[in-house]
Design a protein around this motif. Structure first.
Motif, short mmCIF file in Angstrom:
data_model
loop_
_atom_site.label_atom_id
_atom_site.label_comp_id
_atom_site.label_asym_id
_atom_site.label_seq_id
_atom_site.Cartn_x
_atom_site.Cartn_y
_atom_site.Cartn_z
N ALA A 682 0.83 -1.20 0.00
CA ALA A 682 0.00 0.00 0.00
C ALA A 682 0.87 1.26 0.00
N GLY A 683 1.94 1.22 -0.77
CA GLY A 683 2.76 2.41 -0.93
C GLY A 683 3.78 2.64 0.16
N LYS A 684 3.84 1.74 1.16
CA LYS A 684 4.79 1.96 2.25
C LYS A 684 5.84 0.86 2.28
N TYR A 685 7.04 1.26 2.68
CA TYR A 685 8.13 0.28 2.84
C TYR A 685 8.04 -0.34 4.20
N ARG A 686 8.29 -1.64 4.25
CA ARG A 686 8.10 -2.37 5.50
C ARG A 686 9.40 -3.05 5.91
N ARG A 687 9.83 -2.74 7.11
CA ARG A 687 11.07 -3.31 7.63
C ARG A 687 10.80 -3.99 8.96
N GLN A 688 11.67 -4.89 9.34
CA GLN A 688 11.47 -5.53 10.64
C GLN A 688 12.77 -5.87 11.36
#
Ligand code: ADP
Ligand code: ZN
Ligand code: ZN
Length: 731
Positions: A682-688
């Motif tokens: 949804a247009g966002k970068y996801r990090r963990q």
């Protein structure tokens, strides 16, 4: 002496808030009552967590409680303690946890224990009145219209946010009458339990399980590990009989109510008692009503999904979690609690039994059972006349496929169908095709907001992203080269259904997935059609895999499971083992023998071989050993911190700062920041960031120490982040 209270509010701030209590509000003040308080420009409802005679705030800063809403604590002491414990364990606030635990209607301020209910209905005058005189008073007109259809209870009036002024105006016109109905609670089931049907004669293993369970007193947690169709539900029912006879209530948690109406009906049918069923289809008022009935003891049995865990019981006796391995028991957004773990804690706090049942127990529960922390009961044989399922692998490497089906599968299907039986085909991908491919340039159409392909839904003439809901009409031309030669790539249930209709025109097909069951009541209808034999071929996703009892299904085919075997997630083998075993368990559940066929390109895969050869029980035990060696849960303890942001650097920086606050040594490992498996959504970068610790206590302590510091990291303002304790997947 001035009196102050601390109040837990449903706001994302890691503390409770102080308020002054006016003299006239002080009588009967207790911890656990709801209060309405000013918060910024709003009025919020929260729970009193402490009562004090001093307060650190300056006198001009402190506001007063607007109203005290209850005269007795809302939750029994055990549940109040449970929410406190859970707030700590899941690193959230008491306010957030309490609002998980309370029905929406109570969070809006409805009465928890009404002595009487007030109902509004139209007077004869109101019924005959000419509504056109109300055209200038829209609120009155609306209320009048609603009342023409049905009387409205005071609760409904509040939750539907109808106009009080309109009510008053219509009452003054004498169009509306109030009626008060006094409530009295029917607790007669506690004196004499009436059975509506006689139980099956238990087989030996069932009888042993029931006798062990009925003899246990006080808190005990038991794993009931019984293969599919071994009669676990029958064991629950027999145990329930004993519990109800003692005048005690039972709470039964299930993964999804809509999927297994038959099981729910078995509980309703057996005993002449009030059963409260709590599910997502209820209105706020119906949910509150079920909660009230459980709380006063009128509902002897409470059945519900995850959130029903917090339903209070006046006479607690038993908690059962059926299909305890199911991942729906873990909440995946907001407070990420696990209903199974909290159920065990609740059982401990209420000093009652907890039974966890499954054919494919989670490795967490299995470890507890094997280590002796939980009791362990096994049912290794199918109940009644049912036999074990025969299984086979079809290696489809370089074989011609028709809509994903090999010739041997099609032949086998024909044999079972011609013999008058039903066939179930499992394919865990809904839609027509999982991607849209250009035949000229090879371009695969990707969601513009996620790192994922669009799924083609031909019936809807749409391409749709299953990760963010993005959807468009199916394009006529390739986005890359302009060619009009676009085609679906890969196989989804929609396409499979179409092809099967062509291959087997004589045998009616039903498809069960999220797309065909969206309309209310449609799933029930389809399931009923299956039971009545209206459909001969059943096509579906994992909605078809869960708990159903279809006596005429003799063949189950799994079309394409290679993806499930290769996922990067450390739980992938466990999940695959559960899925395979549950799907195959739908075959041969009655007196006809069953067969399961699995198509794969990986017929030599050791995980697959191990599972098929030794069965889930042995397979799971060897998986558990591997987890121990890899220092993974349940051997070690895991916390996942997720961060998402418009700029990947912000998420990375936040997680890097976070990792710098925490220790790193041989008993406390930090992995990351790394991109999430779905890197952009949804247009966002996801990090963990993944934390693995040997000791649960140390993990708790280190985290509690740094929580406040994490919140002060400047980058935390630029991302959305969350803490997931005991994560179920790394998505
Ligand atoms: P599970 O929950 O383990 O999948 P169920 O309790 O649904 O199994 O039982 C499977 C089927 O076997 C049901 O139709 C049930 O009525 C039947 N059954 C269970 N126990 C017995 C028994 N002791 N004798 C005969 N039939 C039984
Ligand atoms: Zn192209
Ligand atoms: Zn998307």
């Amino acid at each position: 002496m001035p009196v102050f209270v601390e109040v837990a509010l449903p706001v994302p701030l890691r503390r409770n808030f102080s308020y002054r209590v006016k003299d006239q509000q002080q009588a009967g003040l207790q911890i656990g009552l709801r209060v309405k308080v000013p918060f910024g420009s709003q009025q919020l409802i929260g729970l009193i967590t402490a009562i004090t005679d001093s307060c650190d705030l300056a006198p001009h800063q402190i506001k007063s409680v607007t109203a005290v809403l209850d005269d007795a604590p809302l939750l029994p002491d055990s549940l109040y303690k449970l929410t406190l414990w859970a707030a700590r364990y899941y690193f959230t606030t008491q306010g957030q946890m309490l609002s998980q635990a309370l029905p929406v209607a109570l969070r809006k301020g409805l009465e928890a224990t009404p002595q009487a209910v007030v109902e509004y209905h139209l007077s004869p005058q109101g019924r005959n009145a000419d509504p056109s005189v109300l055209t200038r008073a829209p609120a009155q007109k609306k209320l009048h219209e609603l009342l023409l259809a049905n009387p409205i209870s005071h609760d409904e009036f509040i939750t539907q946010q109808l106009s009080k002024a309109a009510l008053k105006a219509l009452e003054q016109k004498h169009w509306i009458e109030r009626q008060e109905k006094v409530l009295c609670h029917d607790l007669s089931w506690r004196q004499q339990l009436i059975m509506n049907e006689s139980p099956h004669k238990l087989n030996k293993q069932q009888a042993v399980a029931v006798s062990v369970l009925t003899q246990q007193q006080g808190f005990h947690c038991t794993l009931l590990e019984g293969i599919t169709g071994s009669g676990k539900t029958e064991v629950y029912l027999a145990l329930l009989e004993t519990i109800l006879q003692q005048g005690k209530q039972a709470l039964i948690l299930v993964p999804e109510i809509g999927l297994t109406p038959q099981t729910i009906n078995r509980f309703k049918r057996r005993f002449e008692v009030n059963v409260a069923v709590i599910h997502s289809g209820l209105t706020d008022n119906q949910r509150l009503e079920a909660w009230r009935q459980a709380r006063v003891g009128e509902a002897a049995i409470i059945i519900g999904t995850r959130s029903a865990l917090f339903t209070p019981m006046a006479f607690p006796g038993l908690i059962i979690l059926d299909e305890e391995h199911d991942s729906s028991f873990k909440q995946q957004e907001g407070v990420r609690y696990h209903a199974r773990d909290l159920a065990v804690m609740r059982g401990h706090l209420e000093d009652i039994q907890v039974v966890l049942g499954s054919a494919t127990p989670s490795l967490e529960t299995l470890q507890n059972a094997l280590s002796g922390r939980y009791h362990h009961l096994e049912l290794s044989e199918r109940a009644g006349a049912a036999q074990k399922v025969k299984q086979g692998i079809i290696d489809i490497t370089s074989q011609p496929l028709k809509a994903g089906m090999s010739a041997s599968l099609i032949n086998e299907m024909r044999m079972h169908l011609d013999a008058g039986n039903q066939v179930l085909l499992f394919l865990n991908r809904r839609g027509f095709a999982p991607a849209l491919l250009c035949h000229e340039c090879g371009h695969l159409h990707e969601c513009d907001r996620c790192d994922a392909f669009f799924t083609v839904h031909q019936g809807l003439n749409e391409i749709c992203c299953h990760h963010c809901g993005n959807q468009y009409a199916i394009p006529r031309q390739c986005h890359q080269c302009g060619s009009t030669m676009l085609m679906g790539h890969g196989l989804g249930t929609e396409q499979l259904e179409q092809e099967i209709v062509k291959l087997f025109p004589k045998y009616p097909v039903v498809r069960i997935d999220r797309d065909t069951t969206r309309r209310k009541g449609s799933l029930e209808q389809q399931l009923q059609g299956i039971h009545m034999g209206k459909y001969k071929i059943l096509v579906g996703t994992q909605m078809l895999a869960k708990g159903h009892h279809f006596p005429d299904v003799t063949l189950v085919g799994l079309l394409d499971v290679d993806g499930a075997l290769f996922s990067a997630d450390f739980r992938a083998p466990e999940r695959f083992g559960q899925l395979y075993t549950q799907v195959s368990g739908r075959a041969g559940r009655a007196d006809k023998p069953g067969k399961v066929l699995l198509q794969t390109h990986q017929s030599d895969n050791p995980i697959l071989r191990d599972l098929l050869k030794r069965g889930y029980g042995e397979f799971a035990r060897s998986q558990l050993k591997e987890r121990q060696q890899a220092l993974l849960p349940p051997a070690w303890h895991m916390v996942l911190i997720r961060a998402e942001a418009h700029l990947a650097e912000d998420a990375d920086a936040f997680l890097t700062r976070t990792s710098e606050l925490l220790p790193q040594d041989k008993d406390f490992e930090i992995i990351g920041p790394i991109p999430a498996p779905l890197d952009r959504k949804a247009g966002k970068y996801r990090r963990q960031l993944i934390l693995q610790a040997k000791s649960r206590q140390r993990l708790q302590n280190e985290f509690e120490r740094v929580l406040a510091l994490i919140e002060q990291i400047p980058e935390s303002k630029r991302c959305r982040w969350s803490i997931d304790r005991d994560p179920q997947d790394l998505m």
